[in-house]
Design an enzyme around this catalytic site. Structure first.
Site, PDB file in Angstrom:
ATOM      1  NE  ARG A 163      -2.873  -2.212   2.544  1.00  0.00           N
ATOM      2  CZ  ARG A 163      -3.232  -2.393   3.801  1.00  0.00           C
ATOM      3  NH1 ARG A 163      -3.706  -1.297   4.576  1.00  0.00           N
ATOM      4  NH2 ARG A 163      -2.512  -3.337   4.502  1.00  0.00           N
ATOM      5  CD  GLU A 219      -0.783  -9.636  15.896  1.00  0.00           C
ATOM      6  OE1 GLU A 219      -0.585  -8.804  14.966  1.00  0.00           O
ATOM      7  OE2 GLU A 219      -1.768 -10.095  16.899  1.00  0.00           O
TER       8      GLU A 219
HETATM    9  P1  AMP Z   1       3.104  -2.036  12.120  1.00  0.00           P
HETATM   10  O1  AMP Z   1       4.311  -2.891  11.748  1.00  0.00           O
HETATM   11  O2  AMP Z   1       2.413  -2.569  13.424  1.00  0.00           O
HETATM   12  O3  AMP Z   1       3.166  -0.725  12.305  1.00  0.00           O
HETATM   13  O4  AMP Z   1       1.970  -2.221  10.973  1.00  0.00           O
HETATM   14  C1  AMP Z   1       1.953  -1.435  10.058  1.00  0.00           C
HETATM   15  C2  AMP Z   1       1.654  -2.136   8.783  1.00  0.00           C
HETATM   16  O5  AMP Z   1       0.443  -3.045   8.874  1.00  0.00           O
HETATM   17  C3  AMP Z   1       1.247  -1.174   7.608  1.00  0.00           C
HETATM   18  O6  AMP Z   1       1.616  -1.807   6.367  1.00  0.00           O
HETATM   19  C4  AMP Z   1      -0.237  -1.287   7.583  1.00  0.00           C
HETATM   20  O7  AMP Z   1      -0.825  -1.070   6.319  1.00  0.00           O
HETATM   21  C5  AMP Z   1      -0.682  -2.491   8.171  1.00  0.00           C
HETATM   22  N1  AMP Z   1      -1.621  -2.584   9.393  1.00  0.00           N
HETATM   23  C6  AMP Z   1      -1.388  -2.511  10.633  1.00  0.00           C
HETATM   24  N2  AMP Z   1      -2.693  -2.227  11.149  1.00  0.00           N
HETATM   25  C7  AMP Z   1      -3.566  -1.886  10.462  1.00  0.00           C
HETATM   26  C8  AMP Z   1      -5.128  -1.894  10.440  1.00  0.00           C
HETATM   27  N3  AMP Z   1      -5.735  -1.543  11.812  1.00  0.00           N
HETATM   28  N4  AMP Z   1      -5.587  -1.631   9.214  1.00  0.00           N
HETATM   29  C9  AMP Z   1      -4.938  -1.689   8.055  1.00  0.00           C
HETATM   30  N5  AMP Z   1      -3.723  -1.987   7.779  1.00  0.00           N
HETATM   31  C10 AMP Z   1      -2.969  -2.131   9.196  1.00  0.00           C
END
Ligand code: AMP
Length: 179
Positions: free
Chosen positions: A61, A98
């Site tokens: 994205r 995760e």
């Molecule tokens: P993080 O590594 O936890 O910061 O997660 C970021 C990545 O996960 C990004 O590429 C986001 O597009 C995706 N992501 C995490 N949480 C969500 C959410 N609630 N809705 C959509 N995409 C998410």
């Protein structure tokens, strides 16, 4: 158009991809020309005078707005991809997610020491994916690293987690993680 109107155009999809996750679906905002233009223009406004030479998009994205921004600010576009997708020589970072580990890659010759880089993704959640992207870009010894996401999920402290890891981290607006 303003941040609030664009925020309202983002759809929340409960329990996707797994129960308990409130998925922030940006496709509904991307489909509206005025929202799409606002998001591009807002990133351009913030970075047009920062001397950015490369906008790095994170698969998948991050690939939507990064090239549009790059064109406007006169920078190149560089993709960070999941492992085994890039054809030439790469550098890699493996990080804990995760459910198991993930590896991301960038072409070894895509960035160099004179580059000022803007890394872009759609959402900053915990900051784990962005940290991995920053570490990957750092392997290519660039001059400066800025980070931009469209949405910051509030309450997950992603920006604090990235504190000191890049030259600047900013998001266009925040959304409550359970909103
Ligand atoms: P993080 O590594 O936890 O910061 O997660 C970021 C990545 O996960 C990004 O590429 C986001 O597009 C995706 N992501 C995490 N949480 C969500 C959410 N609630 N809705 C959509 N995409 C998410």
């Amino acid at each position: 158009m303003n941040a609030e109107e664009v925020k309202n155009a983002i759809r929340n999809v409960p329990d996707f991809p797994i129960p308990g996750i409130q998925f922030k679906d940006i496709t509904t905002a991307l489909a509206k020309p005025e929202c799409l233009m606002w998001m591009r223009d807002e990133i351009v406004r913030r970075y047009k005078d920062a001397g950015i030479t490369k906008v790095v998009g994170i698969e998948s994205r991050g690939f939507i707005l990064a090239p549009a921004v790059a064109i406007e600010i006169g920078a190149g576009f560089v993709p960070i991809r999941k492992h085994n997708k890039l054809p030439a020589e790469t550098v890699s970072v493996t990080y804990a997610k995760e459910y198991g580990d993930d590896t991301i890659q960038i072409h070894k010759d895509a960035l160099s020491k004179n580059d000022i880089v803007l890394i872009h993704d759609d959402i900053l959640a915990t900051g784990g994916s962005m940290e991995a992207a920053i570490n990957l870009v750092k392997k290519l010894s660039v001059k400066k690293i800025y980070v931009n996401c469209i949405i910051e999920l509030e309450g997950l402290h992603g920006r604090e987690y990235l504190d000191g890891k890049a030259d600047n981290v900013d998001c266009l607006f925040g959304i409550e993680v359970n909103e």
